[in-house]
Design a protein around this motif. Structure first.
Motif, mmCIF file in Angstrom:
data_model
loop_
_atom_site.group_PDB
_atom_site.id
_atom_site.type_symbol
_atom_site.label_atom_id
_atom_site.label_comp_id
_atom_site.label_asym_id
_atom_site.label_seq_id
_atom_site.Cartn_x
_atom_site.Cartn_y
_atom_site.Cartn_z
ATOM 1 N N GLN A 166 1.792 33.149 5.758
ATOM 2 C CA GLN A 166 0.707 32.215 6.094
ATOM 3 C C GLN A 166 1.034 31.311 7.291
ATOM 4 N N VAL A 167 2.242 31.458 7.848
ATOM 5 C CA VAL A 167 2.589 30.563 8.959
ATOM 6 C C VAL A 167 1.699 30.861 10.167
ATOM 7 N N ASN A 168 1.169 29.797 10.767
ATOM 8 C CA ASN A 168 0.280 29.953 11.920
ATOM 9 C C ASN A 168 1.133 30.016 13.192
ATOM 10 N N PHE A 169 1.646 31.244 13.490
ATOM 11 C CA PHE A 169 2.559 31.375 14.633
ATOM 12 C C PHE A 169 1.867 31.171 15.968
ATOM 13 N N LYS A 170 0.547 31.494 16.040
ATOM 14 C CA LYS A 170 -0.160 31.263 17.314
ATOM 15 C C LYS A 170 -0.082 29.789 17.686
ATOM 16 N N ALA A 171 -0.304 28.922 16.684
ATOM 17 C CA ALA A 171 -0.275 27.471 16.947
ATOM 18 C C ALA A 171 1.138 27.009 17.301
ATOM 19 N N ILE A 172 2.158 27.574 16.571
ATOM 20 C CA ILE A 172 3.545 27.156 16.855
ATOM 21 C C ILE A 172 3.952 27.540 18.271
ATOM 22 N N PHE A 173 3.703 28.812 18.651
ATOM 23 C CA PHE A 173 4.081 29.255 20.001
ATOM 24 C C PHE A 173 3.334 28.440 21.059
ATOM 25 N N SER A 174 2.070 28.085 20.785
ATOM 26 C CA SER A 174 1.311 27.283 21.748
ATOM 27 C C SER A 174 1.951 25.909 21.918
ATOM 28 N N LYS A 175 2.290 25.287 20.787
ATOM 29 C CA LYS A 175 2.881 23.937 20.860
ATOM 30 C C LYS A 175 4.233 23.965 21.577
ATOM 31 N N LEU A 176 5.090 24.941 21.191
ATOM 32 C CA LEU A 176 6.409 24.994 21.829
ATOM 33 C C LEU A 176 6.274 25.245 23.330
ATOM 34 N N SER A 177 5.291 26.106 23.720
ATOM 35 C CA SER A 177 5.071 26.334 25.158
ATOM 36 C C SER A 177 4.598 25.052 25.817
ATOM 37 N N ALA A 178 3.691 24.344 25.112
ATOM 38 C CA ALA A 178 3.157 23.106 25.680
ATOM 39 C C ALA A 178 4.267 22.093 25.924
ATOM 40 N N TYR A 179 5.299 22.083 25.036
ATOM 41 C CA TYR A 179 6.404 21.136 25.215
ATOM 42 C C TYR A 179 7.540 21.743 26.039
ATOM 43 N N ASP A 180 7.260 22.872 26.720
ATOM 44 C CA ASP A 180 8.253 23.498 27.603
ATOM 45 C C ASP A 180 9.533 23.895 26.876
ATOM 46 N N PHE A 181 9.423 24.360 25.617
ATOM 47 C CA PHE A 181 10.603 24.824 24.897
ATOM 48 C C PHE A 181 11.129 26.074 25.598
ATOM 49 N N ASP A 182 12.398 26.057 26.043
ATOM 50 C CA ASP A 182 12.880 27.218 26.785
ATOM 51 C C ASP A 182 14.029 27.923 26.070
ATOM 52 N N GLY A 183 14.141 27.701 24.738
ATOM 53 C CA GLY A 183 15.183 28.400 23.981
ATOM 54 C C GLY A 183 14.685 29.775 23.523
ATOM 55 N N TRP A 184 15.537 30.464 22.739
ATOM 56 C CA TRP A 184 15.181 31.786 22.240
ATOM 57 C C TRP A 184 14.280 31.669 21.008
ATOM 58 N N ALA A 185 13.365 32.654 20.859
ATOM 59 C CA ALA A 185 12.635 32.788 19.600
ATOM 60 C C ALA A 185 13.387 33.865 18.813
ATOM 61 N N VAL A 186 14.181 33.432 17.811
ATOM 62 C CA VAL A 186 15.062 34.359 17.093
ATOM 63 C C VAL A 186 14.431 34.754 15.762
ATOM 64 N N MET A 187 14.361 36.068 15.490
ATOM 65 C CA MET A 187 13.765 36.502 14.231
ATOM 66 C C MET A 187 14.770 36.344 13.089
ATOM 67 N N GLU A 188 14.303 35.730 11.987
ATOM 68 C CA GLU A 188 15.129 35.694 10.780
ATOM 69 C C GLU A 188 14.347 36.438 9.711
ATOM 70 N N TRP A 189 14.977 37.406 9.094
ATOM 71 C CA TRP A 189 14.230 38.231 8.136
ATOM 72 C C TRP A 189 14.785 38.097 6.732
ATOM 73 N N GLU A 190 13.933 37.699 5.801
ATOM 74 C CA GLU A 190 14.268 37.680 4.370
ATOM 75 C C GLU A 190 12.938 37.942 3.669
ATOM 76 N N CYS A 191 12.586 39.181 3.429
ATOM 77 C CA CYS A 191 11.268 39.459 2.853
ATOM 78 C C CYS A 191 11.403 39.877 1.392
ATOM 79 N N ALA A 192 10.449 39.434 0.607
ATOM 80 C CA ALA A 192 10.484 39.745 -0.822
ATOM 81 C C ALA A 192 10.101 41.203 -1.078
ATOM 82 N N MET A 193 9.393 41.866 -0.113
ATOM 83 C CA MET A 193 8.873 43.204 -0.394
ATOM 84 C C MET A 193 9.246 44.267 0.642
ATOM 85 N N LYS A 194 9.008 43.969 1.916
ATOM 86 C CA LYS A 194 9.057 45.013 2.941
ATOM 87 C C LYS A 194 10.484 45.510 3.214
#
Lengths: 545, 99
Positions: free
Chosen positions: A472-500
């Motif tokens: 349910q995380v709204n990643f579109k909004a998060i990426f928009s905000k981080l871009s707006a604040y000029d975040f220039d670090g890595w977007a690192v995937m962390e995976w811990e899924c209950a099913m997949k």
């Protein structure tokens, strides 16, 4: 000095106290919030605040204390003037801006906003109280010392009077009236010191600085007859006693039933007795000033030179001088300091003596009369000087600790499971977010479980981690905000899924992140002016070519 | 440009960081000169006695100089901080105009 009640001084004192108390009650009625109390509501004009700060700097300790220290210790007293100001540099350059940015009123508030710990707040509060207490004691003693010569009142009356007035001022209207009181005090002190300096320079330097109608006391110098280190006789005087205090020798003489103390010293190879000022307290508690009762007023104001040298010539008086000439003449002349020594004589009387000490001006204008730092000085003596300069520098400094190296790894999945606003968090702390874990989660509370889901399997919990895009995380909004604040670090995937399956989670996740990363535009969409234009194309479109 | 914060906190001062940095630079300039005075006193005390401008010895000139310099630095700091604030305000206005 013998002090008597001065009605003029008392009138000005009462008028000033009345004025500041009036101001306090006036502002006290207006005060309503913490901001008004602690920071005067941020409404005080910068110039008023500036003069108030100057008033702070010119406190009894610095204004009178430094003058007194220069009079008795020369340049070593001036070191305090240099060092106190250095403390303000720390406050201005290092503390002011970060403190203002935190928007807190007191130092413990500022600490609390960073550490959120009751222990830290308690420690800061206790240390503030301890520092204030030790700061207040000399201030109150100073207040009493000031009231005695100015108003002629006993010391304890001064302490109680000033203490009460200050408590009323601060308690009624906080920072507003405190600032205005400091403003008035600072303004008056600056004005009056300017007037004083003007008159001092106009009168210049003198061997016998006379007052109109009150000639300067001529200090007597006698030649004694000495046998085996003992003063045997002095012409015109009767020898009463001799006392040695450290390396100094004092002799008590009597004439016309008045007993006076003299300092025995070696002057140009011959022994001389030079007049001192004395206050003796008899065993019955009675006080004698220069051997006479207080009423006789036989105690003098002092401050003269032993030799006045202008351009290599000895003169009696310089006449008006400019500030630089004043300092140069002092350097080339000889100054008479009055140093204090206390002892109990053989009759049990407590004697406080002010004896003359002649210092060459060139020594007076150099550090060393109090803190020995020359070539022959010991290491400890030099360390005394260094620690004084260091203590003065750091005295006013206290930097709120808000360290830039405390940074944040931002992971929205945990926010979602705790029902926190992960978008608002970026608004608050974007400056500190240096890492970003792209991880999804979902929270589906039911009639049987919520945030405290217990120890169910991950699949069965109300809050569970999911692969990217499945939660349910709204990643579109998060990426928009981080871009707006000029975040220039890595977007690192962390995976811990209950099913997949992890392979699918990783493969889909990489694409998911790639698709969400926003390439930031170099120009605003409506920035036509700098977009440039293709003249050929325009002509073609308009049918002109 | 487009990428600016979507929400403004009430008292945000975009020039704050720049001002704080300038403060630190000024502080170290002052610290260096203050340290110089202490160092001369400890290492080569006799140097403080030499005559300099207008018949003042080095100790007096350096001491008075430190006080005057502190006031000057304070005024310079005020000047630059005001300029940063004006620049930021101007930049904000221009941003607003292209919208």
């Amino acid at each position: 000095m013998i002090y008597e009640l001065s009605y003029t001084a008392l009138f000005f004192f009462i008028a000033f106290v009345g004025l500041v108390l009036g101001l306090s009650f006036y502002f006290g009625r207006k005060k309503s919030s913490a901001s008004n109390y602690y920071a005067a509501g941020g409404q005080i004009h910068w110039s008023v605040n500036g003069v108030a700060f100057a008033g702070d700097y010119l406190s009894a300790a610095s204004f009178l204390g430094i003058c007194g220290m220069i009079a008795t210790s020369g340049f070593d007293g001036f070191l305090y003037a240099i060092g106190f100001l250095a403390g303000w540099m720390v406050a201005l350059f290092l503390v002011a801006e970060p403190f203002k940015k935190l928007g807190k009123y007191t130092f413990s508030d500022a600490l609390n906003s960073t550490f959120q710990s009751r222990l830290v707040t308690l420690t800061a509060s206790i240390s503030t109280l301890i520092v204030s207490l030790f700061y207040l004691i000399p201030q109150m003693v100073g207040a009493g010392d000031l009231v005695t010569p100015l108003l002629g009142l006993p010391h304890w009356v001064g302490v109680v009077l000033v203490g009460l007035v200050v408590i009323v001022i601060v308690a009624t209207a906080g920072m507003t009236s405190t600032t205005y009181v400091q403003f008035l005090k600072g303004g008056l002190l600056i004005l009056l010191s300017a007037v004083l300096s003007f008159y001092i320079l106009r009168n210049g330097l003198d061997l016998t600085p006379d007052h109109p109608g009150k000639p300067y006391h001529e200090f007597v110098e006698l030649t004694p007859q000495i046998e085996e280190g003992k003063v045997k006789s002095v012409a015109g005087w009767q020898v009463i006693a001799q006392h040695t205090a450290g390396e100094l020798t004092f002799v008590q003489l009597e004439r016309e039933n008045k007993r006076r103390w003299f300092h025995l010293s070696d002057k140009d190879g011959t022994n001389k007795l030079s007049e001192t000022l004395s206050i003796t307290q008899g065993t019955d508690g009675s006080l004698l000033y220069n051997g006479e009762a207080r009423e006789n007023g036989n105690f003098y104001q002092v401050g003269h030179l032993n030799k006045v040298v202008v351009d290599g010539q000895e003169v009696n008086s310089t006449g008006p001088v400019n500030p630089l000439e004043y300092l140069e003449i002092i350097k080339d002349s000889e100054i008479v300091r009055f140093l204090n020594v206390k002892f109990t004589d053989k009759n049990g009387e407590e004697v406080s003596l002010y004896y003359q000490n002649i210092v060459p001006g060139k020594n007076f204008m150099l550090p060393g009369l109090k803190y020995k730092i020359g070539k022959d000085a010991s290491l400890w003596s030099k360390m005394d000087f260094v620690s004084l300069m260091l203590a003065l520098f750091l005295g006013t400094a206290a930097l709120p600790h808000n360290h830039k190296r405390a940074c944040i790894l931002y992971d929205p999945s945990h926010f979602l499971l705790q029902c926190m606003d992960y978008l608002a968090f970026i608004d608050h702390y974007h400056e500190r977010i240096k890492m970003f874990h792209v991880k999804d989660a979902e929270f589906n509370p039911s009639g049987k479980q919520g945030v405290y889901g217990g120890y169910q399997n991950w699949v069965d919990r109300a809050g569970r981690f999911r692969s990217l895009g499945d939660g349910q995380v709204n990643f579109k909004a998060i990426f928009s905000k981080l871009s707006a604040y000029d975040f220039d670090g890595w977007a690192v995937m962390e995976w811990e899924c209950a099913m997949k399956h992890p392979v699918d989670g990783a493969t889909e996740g990489a694409v998911f992140i790639k698709d969400h990363i926003i390439r930031v535009t170099e120009k605003a969409f409506d920035d036509f002016a700098s977009a440039g234009s293709d003249t050929e194309l325009n002509k073609k479109l308009l049918g002109l070519s | 440009m487009l990428h600016e914060p979507s929400t403004h906190s009430q008292n945000s001062d975009p020039s704050s960081g720049k001002k704080a940095r300038l403060g630190i630079i000024f502080f170290f300039i002052y610290l260096f000169l203050y340290g110089g005075f202490v160092a001369i006193g400890v290492v080569n005390y006799e140097l403080l006695a030499i005559d300099t401008l207008a018949g003042l010895n080095l100790a007096t000139l350096y001491g008075l100089g430190l006080i005057v310099f502190a006031v000057l630095l304070g005024m310079l700091y005020n000047f630059f901080c005001s300029r940063y604030e004006d620049q930021m305000e101007q930049a904000e206005k221009e941003k607003g105009a292209t919208r």
